[in-house]
Motif scaffolding. Structure first.
Motif, short mmCIF file in Angstrom:
data_model
loop_
_atom_site.label_atom_id
_atom_site.label_comp_id
_atom_site.label_asym_id
_atom_site.label_seq_id
_atom_site.Cartn_x
_atom_site.Cartn_y
_atom_site.Cartn_z
N ALA A 176 0.82 -1.21 0.00
CA ALA A 176 0.00 0.00 0.00
C ALA A 176 0.85 1.26 0.00
O ALA A 176 0.45 2.30 -0.52
CB ALA A 176 -0.93 0.00 1.22
N ARG B 22 -4.72 0.50 -4.11
CA ARG B 22 -4.91 -0.55 -3.10
C ARG B 22 -4.31 -1.89 -3.52
O ARG B 22 -4.86 -2.97 -3.24
CB ARG B 22 -6.41 -0.72 -2.80
N ASP C 53 -3.74 -4.74 -0.88
CA ASP C 53 -4.74 -5.76 -0.55
C ASP C 53 -4.49 -7.04 -1.36
O ASP C 53 -4.60 -8.15 -0.84
CB ASP C 53 -6.15 -5.24 -0.82
N ARG D 73 -12.13 -6.31 4.68
CA ARG D 73 -12.28 -4.92 4.29
C ARG D 73 -13.71 -4.43 4.53
O ARG D 73 -13.93 -3.27 4.86
CB ARG D 73 -11.89 -4.75 2.82
N SER E 261 -10.88 4.84 0.94
CA SER E 261 -11.63 3.77 0.30
C SER E 261 -11.69 3.94 -1.21
O SER E 261 -12.06 3.02 -1.94
CB SER E 261 -13.04 3.71 0.87
N SER F 271 -6.44 4.89 -4.79
CA SER F 271 -5.52 5.85 -4.20
C SER F 271 -4.13 5.78 -4.83
O SER F 271 -3.77 4.80 -5.49
CB SER F 271 -5.41 5.63 -2.69
N TYR G 209 -1.04 6.65 -0.18
CA TYR G 209 -2.17 7.55 0.04
C TYR G 209 -1.75 9.01 -0.01
O TYR G 209 -2.28 9.85 0.72
CB TYR G 209 -2.85 7.24 1.38
#
Length: 313
Positions: free
Chosen positions: A84, A90, A93, A119, A254, A257, A261
């Motif tokens: 991440a 994302r 994940d 999640r 969410s 991104s 982030y």
């Protein structure tokens, strides 16, 4: 599709970053950063790290793996954090699911479905915090419709997951036919069987209640992490301010991104702290500090488990 999500994540991150920093007065930004109290930053980091550990325990519970595999789930979780931090959209994940599959030999369907349910629980935590704000907070929420939209999507996903766990067996005939349609059909059938079988652990009320309890602790620790950092900046704001900051960050994160982030923390804290009268420059400084703190923990934990894995092999 994956490439489109990555591009969208990079574009959104760039827009958020430019938007937030276009409002910054650099003398105020630097003054806010240099006034930070280290002890409160350390408390924020400890709280965030504990929530990271609890997240891995929650995921381990959802997989139904034996207790001896909990360190493997933690390792996979840390690899996801590292992903991440350095990849967009994302991708972390996906990396954590693949890593767990490699470490435990579990089926791809269970790895994916347990990660998705994990999640969704995170999203339900956001819904709970948003409900608290709507019921208890007397100040208007910036971008209220966007927050409610994100919460609604998580609620829909949670209902869909619950229906799959309880009634997913009704789809067996459909996947039986798909299994005869070629390589991808056979793979989808295999994933369906693995997911349906593995997620039956969620039919245990005790396990589900415990998972929700852990999510509550995760949310509390995240709120404390945000509030401790507020104290680090010397702002005399109530604990509810930590809830507000976390809701905005969780909602923005969410979306697809950018790596680490970038831009997400800045725009989220900009909206969150405006309601408390915090200067835009100081708000962006707060978001940037939180992002740097998060990246240190994400990258540090990922590198730590990677180095330990190499030394043990």
């Amino acid at each position: 599709m994956k490439q489109s999500m990555r591009i969208l994540g990079l574009v959104l991150g760039f827009i958020f970053l430019v938007w937030s920093f276009s409002l910054v007065k650099w003398d105020s930004f630097l003054e806010a950063v240099t006034s930070v109290k280290p002890i409160w930053v350390a408390l924020s980091a400890v709280s965030l790290f504990l929530s990271m550990r609890l997240r891995s325990i929650r995921w381990h519970m959802l997989t139904g793996l034996p207790a001896k595999d909990q360190p493997k789930v933690w390792e996979a979780t840390c690899i996801g954090y590292l992903g991440a931090a350095i990849y967009p959209a994302r991708a972390g994940d996906v990396m954590r699911m693949l890593r767990l599959q490699q470490l435990t030999g579990m089926g791809g369907g269970l790895a994916i479905s347990s990660g998705v349910i994990d999640r969704i629980l995170e999203g339900l935590g956001l819904c709970g915090l948003l409900l608290i704000l709507l019921l208890c907070w007397r100040v208007g929420l910036e971008a209220r419709q966007g927050l409610l939209g994100v919460a609604f999507l998580f609620l829909v996903a949670a209902v869909g997951a619950a229906v799959f766990v309880v009634s997913g067996h009704r789809l067996r005939s459909l996947f039986e036919r798909l299994g005869l349609a070629g390589k991808w059909g056979a793979r989808l059938k295999q994933w369906y069987e693995q997911a349906l079988s593995g997620l039956q652990v969620l039919r245990s009320p005790r396990r589900l209640i415990l998972a929700l309890f852990i999510q509550g602790l995760v949310s509390l620790l995240d709120v404390l992490s945000c509030w401790f950092l507020i104290q680090a900046f010397g702002w005399a704001l109530p604990l509810m301010a930590g809830v507000v900051v976390l809701v905005y960050i969780a909602a923005a994160a969410s979306l697809p991104s950018s790596p680490g982030y970038v831009g997400v923390y800045q725009i989220a804290t900009l909206f969150a702290l405006r309601s408390y009268g915090v200067d835009d420059s100081a708000s962006v400084a707060y978001g940037t500090t939180m992002q740097v703190l998060t990246l240190i923990l994400f990258i540090g934990s990922g590198l730590w488990v990677s180095l330990n894995r190499r030394q043990s092999t």
